[in-house]
Write a protein that holds these residues in place. Sequence first.
Motif, PDB file in Angstrom:
ATOM      1  N   UNK A 152      39.197  40.712  28.275  1.00  0.00           N
ATOM      2  CA  UNK A 152      40.129  41.800  28.583  1.00  0.00           C
ATOM      3  C   UNK A 152      40.194  42.862  27.484  1.00  0.00           C
ATOM      4  N   UNK A 153      39.664  42.552  26.329  1.00  0.00           N
ATOM      5  CA  UNK A 153      39.633  43.554  25.260  1.00  0.00           C
ATOM      6  C   UNK A 153      38.460  44.498  25.348  1.00  0.00           C
ATOM      7  N   UNK A 154      37.573  44.264  26.310  1.00  0.00           N
ATOM      8  CA  UNK A 154      36.420  45.136  26.496  1.00  0.00           C
ATOM      9  C   UNK A 154      36.603  45.924  27.786  1.00  0.00           C
ATOM     10  N   UNK A 155      36.908  47.194  27.647  1.00  0.00           N
ATOM     11  CA  UNK A 155      37.184  48.030  28.816  1.00  0.00           C
ATOM     12  C   UNK A 155      35.902  48.635  29.367  1.00  0.00           C
ATOM     13  N   UNK A 156      35.884  48.822  30.673  1.00  0.00           N
ATOM     14  CA  UNK A 156      34.767  49.510  31.327  1.00  0.00           C
ATOM     15  C   UNK A 156      35.350  50.618  32.190  1.00  0.00           C
ATOM     16  N   UNK A 157      35.133  51.833  31.756  1.00  0.00           N
ATOM     17  CA  UNK A 157      35.703  52.963  32.493  1.00  0.00           C
ATOM     18  C   UNK A 157      34.993  53.203  33.822  1.00  0.00           C
ATOM     19  N   UNK A 158      33.802  52.650  33.980  1.00  0.00           N
ATOM     20  CA  UNK A 158      33.084  52.792  35.248  1.00  0.00           C
ATOM     21  C   UNK A 158      33.535  51.744  36.267  1.00  0.00           C
ATOM     22  N   UNK A 159      34.296  50.785  35.848  1.00  0.00           N
ATOM     23  CA  UNK A 159      34.759  49.760  36.779  1.00  0.00           C
ATOM     24  C   UNK A 159      33.687  48.765  37.165  1.00  0.00           C
ATOM     25  N   UNK A 160      32.806  48.442  36.235  1.00  0.00           N
ATOM     26  CA  UNK A 160      31.731  47.487  36.535  1.00  0.00           C
ATOM     27  C   UNK A 160      32.145  46.045  36.256  1.00  0.00           C
ATOM     28  N   UNK A 161      33.436  45.802  36.185  1.00  0.00           N
ATOM     29  CA  UNK A 161      33.902  44.487  35.745  1.00  0.00           C
ATOM     30  C   UNK A 161      33.418  43.344  36.633  1.00  0.00           C
ATOM     31  N   UNK A 162      33.337  43.548  37.932  1.00  0.00           N
ATOM     32  CA  UNK A 162      32.887  42.447  38.795  1.00  0.00           C
ATOM     33  C   UNK A 162      31.475  42.003  38.424  1.00  0.00           C
TER      34      UNK A 162
END
Length: 177
Positions: A152-162
């Motif tokens: 959760x400390x690594x953000x992805x502004x593109x929303x590639x989390x899945x």
Amino acid sequence: MTAVRPAASAAICINGVDFPVPADPRVSLLDLLRETLQLHGTKKGCNQGACGACTVLVDGERIVSCLSLAVQHAGRSVTTIEGLANEQGLHPLQQAFIEHDGFQCGYCTPGQICSAIGMAAESKRGVPSHVTRDLGDDHVAPTHDEIRERMSGNLCRCGAHNGIIAAIRDTYAEAAE
Ligand code: FES
Ligand code: FES
């Protein structure tokens, strides 16, 4: 007040190569990597510890390099995204990110990958997270929820989390659930 300067022989091992620590003790590890050594794989996002884009491994532990002074790491071993592949090819997690579409613009990706490698080691030796149920476990399986929490400390502004979570689970599946 006189600034504390590192000994002239002090070196930081970065991706297997020794480099002198900077004479200026104010230089962050991130700026040493990017500005002095031209290792641009490690990214500068917020520069204040909030996004994880600058995550690297120091003696196997993940840290945000923007909040760490280079001189603190004299005698230690730093691994950046440039140090993960070898003559056999990409690190398995790098390959998994490709296979699972774990990125879009790629800006957060080096930090995500370094962070996940450190995270997997933490899980393996039983370091608990906020969602770990049994604090007595000497090994915490990298389940979906554990990975989400620990990354959760690594953000992805593109929303590639899945895709990111899928790549991490695929790579460390032998210990999953
Ligand atoms: S650049 Fe270091 S945490 Fe954002
Ligand atoms: S892939 Fe663009 S910020 Fe994560």
